[in-house]
Enzyme design. Structure first.
Site, PDB file in Angstrom:
ATOM      1  N   CYS A 199       0.839  -1.208   0.000  1.00 27.94           N
ATOM      2  CA  CYS A 199       0.000   0.000   0.000  1.00 27.94           C
ATOM      3  C   CYS A 199       0.868   1.249   0.000  1.00 27.94           C
ATOM      4  O   CYS A 199       1.791   1.374   0.809  1.00 27.94           O
ATOM      5  CB  CYS A 199      -0.899   0.001   1.231  1.00 27.94           C
ATOM      6  N   CYS A 209      -0.258   5.874   7.241  1.00 25.12           N
ATOM      7  CA  CYS A 209      -1.577   5.487   7.759  1.00 25.12           C
ATOM      8  C   CYS A 209      -1.428   4.525   8.935  1.00 25.12           C
ATOM      9  O   CYS A 209      -0.540   3.672   8.942  1.00 25.12           O
ATOM     10  CB  CYS A 209      -2.347   4.812   6.623  1.00 25.12           C
ATOM     11  N   CYS A 248      -2.774  -0.254   9.033  1.00 24.01           N
ATOM     12  CA  CYS A 248      -2.013  -1.510   8.968  1.00 24.01           C
ATOM     13  C   CYS A 248      -0.677  -1.315   9.681  1.00 24.01           C
ATOM     14  O   CYS A 248      -0.124  -0.228   9.676  1.00 24.01           O
ATOM     15  CB  CYS A 248      -1.733  -1.890   7.517  1.00 24.01           C
ATOM     16  N   GLN A 277     -18.403 -10.008  11.731  1.00 28.09           N
ATOM     17  CA  GLN A 277     -16.975 -10.187  11.443  1.00 28.09           C
ATOM     18  C   GLN A 277     -16.625  -9.533  10.103  1.00 28.09           C
ATOM     19  O   GLN A 277     -17.389  -9.616   9.155  1.00 28.09           O
ATOM     20  CB  GLN A 277     -16.629 -11.677  11.403  1.00 28.09           C
ATOM     21  N   TYR A 282     -22.002 -13.671  24.079  1.00 27.98           N
ATOM     22  CA  TYR A 282     -21.486 -12.586  23.226  1.00 27.98           C
ATOM     23  C   TYR A 282     -21.915 -12.908  21.787  1.00 27.98           C
ATOM     24  O   TYR A 282     -21.088 -12.979  20.869  1.00 27.98           O
ATOM     25  CB  TYR A 282     -19.958 -12.482  23.327  1.00 27.98           C
ATOM     26  N   GLU A 291     -26.412 -11.342  24.606  1.00 28.94           N
ATOM     27  CA  GLU A 291     -25.749 -10.252  23.873  1.00 28.94           C
ATOM     28  C   GLU A 291     -26.200  -8.915  24.482  1.00 28.94           C
ATOM     29  O   GLU A 291     -27.346  -8.760  24.890  1.00 28.94           O
ATOM     30  CB  GLU A 291     -26.120 -10.347  22.380  1.00 28.94           C
ATOM     31  N   ASP A 315     -17.329 -15.740  22.906  1.00 29.51           N
ATOM     32  CA  ASP A 315     -16.703 -14.933  21.842  1.00 29.51           C
ATOM     33  C   ASP A 315     -16.714 -13.462  22.244  1.00 29.51           C
ATOM     34  O   ASP A 315     -17.415 -12.642  21.639  1.00 29.51           O
ATOM     35  CB  ASP A 315     -17.490 -15.157  20.534  1.00 29.51           C
ATOM     36  N   CYS A 362     -10.337 -12.403  20.043  1.00 27.80           N
ATOM     37  CA  CYS A 362      -9.621 -11.485  19.152  1.00 27.80           C
ATOM     38  C   CYS A 362      -8.470 -10.819  19.908  1.00 27.80           C
ATOM     39  O   CYS A 362      -7.939  -9.807  19.452  1.00 27.80           O
ATOM     40  CB  CYS A 362     -10.562 -10.457  18.545  1.00 27.80           C
TER      41      CYS A 362
HETATM   42  C1  LIG Z   1     -16.353 -10.341  19.059  1.00 32.28           C
HETATM   43  S1  LIG Z   1     -18.065  -9.980  18.959  1.00 32.28           S
HETATM   44  C2  LIG Z   1     -18.731 -11.581  18.583  1.00 32.28           C
HETATM   45  C3  LIG Z   1     -20.117 -11.587  18.016  1.00 32.28           C
HETATM   46  C4  LIG Z   1     -20.565 -12.900  17.381  1.00 32.28           C
HETATM   47  N1  LIG Z   1     -20.284 -14.027  18.208  1.00 32.28           N
HETATM   48  C5  LIG Z   1     -19.977 -13.047  15.992  1.00 32.28           C
HETATM   49  O1  LIG Z   1     -19.117 -13.916  15.764  1.00 32.28           O
HETATM   50  O2  LIG Z   1     -20.385 -12.295  15.092  1.00 32.28           O
HETATM   51  C6  LIG Z   1     -18.480  -9.676  20.606  1.00 32.28           C
HETATM   52  C7  LIG Z   1     -19.930  -9.360  20.872  1.00 32.28           C
HETATM   53  O3  LIG Z   1     -20.094  -9.219  22.282  1.00 32.28           O
HETATM   54  C8  LIG Z   1     -20.973  -8.143  22.541  1.00 32.28           C
HETATM   55  N2  LIG Z   1     -20.647  -7.728  23.934  1.00 32.28           N
HETATM   56  C9  LIG Z   1     -19.691  -6.866  24.345  1.00 32.28           C
HETATM   57  N3  LIG Z   1     -19.642  -6.838  25.686  1.00 32.28           N
HETATM   58  C10 LIG Z   1     -20.578  -7.709  26.133  1.00 32.28           C
HETATM   59  C11 LIG Z   1     -21.011  -8.144  27.429  1.00 32.28           C
HETATM   60  N4  LIG Z   1     -20.451  -7.664  28.529  1.00 32.28           N
HETATM   61  N5  LIG Z   1     -21.988  -9.052  27.496  1.00 32.28           N
HETATM   62  C12 LIG Z   1     -22.572  -9.564  26.372  1.00 32.28           C
HETATM   63  N6  LIG Z   1     -22.224  -9.188  25.117  1.00 32.28           N
HETATM   64  C13 LIG Z   1     -21.230  -8.283  25.009  1.00 32.28           C
HETATM   65  C14 LIG Z   1     -20.701  -7.155  21.447  1.00 32.28           C
HETATM   66  O4  LIG Z   1     -21.809  -6.308  21.231  1.00 32.28           O
HETATM   67  C15 LIG Z   1     -20.458  -8.085  20.249  1.00 32.28           C
HETATM   68  O5  LIG Z   1     -21.661  -8.374  19.572  1.00 32.28           O
END
Ligand SMILES: C[S@@+](CC[C@H](N)C(=O)[O-])C[C@H]1O[C@@H](n2cnc3c(N)ncnc32)[C@H](O)[C@@H]1O
Length: 450
Positions: free
Chosen positions: A74, A80, A83, A282, A311, A332, A380, A407
């Site tokens: 890039c 920037c 990355c 994602q 999550y 969630e 997650d 992540c």
């Molecule tokens: C990494 S994302 C994963 C979402 C989903 N599993 C996916 O793969 O698309 C984390 C998710 O957790 C939610 N989140 C963040 N803090 C949270 C909490 N304390 N309790 C429940 N959900 C939460 C966020 O809004 C988000 O949707």
């Protein structure tokens, strides 16, 4: 002894990587962090900042280059902040990500697990979501991404990791904003209208959403919206999201549909998902399918099982698992994501899914009190990992298996260590490169109750 001094020039061999992809050279036992260098390279660098326990250096020249060094693809890479590791080729990016997971899981947490090779994929034009800040500097409209550790925008007309369709739309909107002389937000004075342009698309670009994030609800986007629709028939949704707070958070709480639908639809492992502007989804479709498939393989589900999808976002992981299990319980915190998850269950004809709105650390203990039981829990969380109260209630539920998708290897190791102290053991961790060219690392593992 070699005392470390600011502005001094040193030479050394890069010993390792930091979690954010910088090289480390130790001078007088003190680690010096230097960007844009590869492991095992011999470099000369200037010390630019000295702290009590570490220092930062700036690369001056590479004396012995790694065979895995590449010219950043890039043209904006060195300005920037989007990355961080474009000087590494694909192989080295995979090595860096695997070694970071290894250092966390086996070094910091001392778990001694097998760390698999990083699963790689397409490493350019993959991002299906672009959040582009807009500013006016000396009367000129600039759109692009922030410089590292700053709020100054690098004005770009092409990003190497966002989808090319987004590059196209970004440039088209920019031209229209200039033509229309649209009011642009000034974050210092907290006045003006347009703050961010967000573009999101599904896997084959057959559905694209454009979001104007504005300070206040004045609509100056009628003619741009019309022009967008004419030029790009695949734009199925144009939204104005209102954020009038003085904040770095991009999205506000209110969204208005300017054109078409409130959402776009995408397919993941054969299931359909409606995605609204504020919901998490994602950013790398190809790699997400691989990640979820690994999670499902590790889960090895059977038809009489109950799973909890924590999550859960818009319900993706639980719903791709749904035909294989008896019941899904999702948790969630974002209200629209929970609505999306319920809608997505309906959309896929899935009747065995229930979703709870709230923080996982609050909802899970309540579920425990009602005597809920589950065979498997998907975890997650966002980068900060899991709350201790959540982990305690997870342990109380006593699932046979926990499939943890992370992540952030730093919080993954902390949470895995805690779970391993409470009877859950993993065998291996798989890094999956969801964010090529950047320092970010995704990993998945399965812990079993012993
Ligand atoms: C990494 S994302 C994963 C979402 C989903 N599993 C996916 O793969 O698309 C984390 C998710 O957790 C939610 N989140 C963040 N803090 C949270 C909490 N304390 N309790 C429940 N959900 C939460 C966020 O809004 C988000 O949707």
């Amino acid at each position: 002894m070699n005392e470390l001094r600011k502005n001094e020039v040193y030479e050394g061999r890069v010993e390792d990587y930091s979690h954010d992809g910088m090289g480390i050279i130790k001078i007088d036992q003190k680690p010096v962090f230097i960007g844009d260098v590869l492991k095992d390279e011999v470099i000369s660098f200037k010390v630019i900042q000295v702290k009590s326990k570490f220092a930062f250096g700036k690369l001056l020249s590479v004396k012995e280059a790694s065979k895995n060094r590449q010219t950043p693809p890039c043209e904006y890479y060195y300005q920037c902040g989007g990355c961080q590791i474009q000087v590494m080729n694909k192989e080295e990016q995979a090595n860096f990500k695997r070694s970071t997971v290894e250092r966390n899981i086996n070094g910091l947490a001392g778990l001694n697990l097998e760390i698999k090779e990083t699963i790689t994929g397409q490493d350019s034009y993959y991002r299906n979501k672009s959040q582009i800040p807009v500013q006016k500097i000396d009367g000129n409209l600039v759109m692009g991404f922030y410089r590292p550790r700053s709020h100054d925008i690098v004005d770009i007309d092409h990003c190497y990791i966002q989808k090319d369709s987004h590059n196209d739309i970004m440039n088209f909107v920019k031209g229209k904003l200039i033509e229309e002389n649209t009011s642009i937000y000034d974050e210092v004075k907290h006045e003006g209208l347009l703050r961010h342009l967000v573009i999101r698309s599904n896997h084959d670009d057959s559905e694209i959403q454009v979001v104007f994030i504005t300070n206040g609800k004045r609509n100056e986007f009628l003619s741009i919206t019309k022009a967008l629709k004419e030029k790009y028939p695949n734009i199925k949704s144009v939204i104005q999201n209102i954020n009038d707070e003085k904040t770095n958070v991009i999205f506000g709480k209110r969204s208005i549909v300017l054109l078409g639908q409130e959402y776009i639809t995408d397919t993941l492992l054969g299931k359909e998902f409606k995605i609204r502007d504020r919901s998490f989804y994602q950013v790398n479709h190809e790699q997400t399918e691989k990640l979820y498939q690994i999670a499902l393989d590790l889960a090895d589900l059977s038809a009489d099982e109950t799973i909890i999808d924590t999550y859960s976002g818009i319900g993706t992981i639980g719903l791709v698992a749904s035909k294989k299990v008896k019941k899904i319980i999702g948790i969630e915190v974002v209200d629209t994501a929970v609505e999306d998850a319920k809608e997505n269950a309906r959309l896929n004809g899935i009747e065995n899914a229930d979703y709870y709105l709230g923080k996982a650390e609050a909802v899970m203990p309540k579920l425990v009190k009602t005597g809920v039981s589950a065979d498997l829990v998907f975890v997650d969380p966002p980068r900060k990992g899991c709350h201790r109260e959540f982990l305690d209630s997870l342990i109380e539920v006593e699932p046979k298996k926990i499939v943890y998708i992370s992540c952030n290897p730093g919080t993954l190791q902390r949470d895995m260590k805690y779970l391993s102290e409470h009877g859950y053991k993993a065998k291996s961790v798989v890094p999956v490169d969801l964010f090529p060219q950047t320092k970010h690392i995704e990993a998945v593992t399965m812990l079993e109750r012993v």
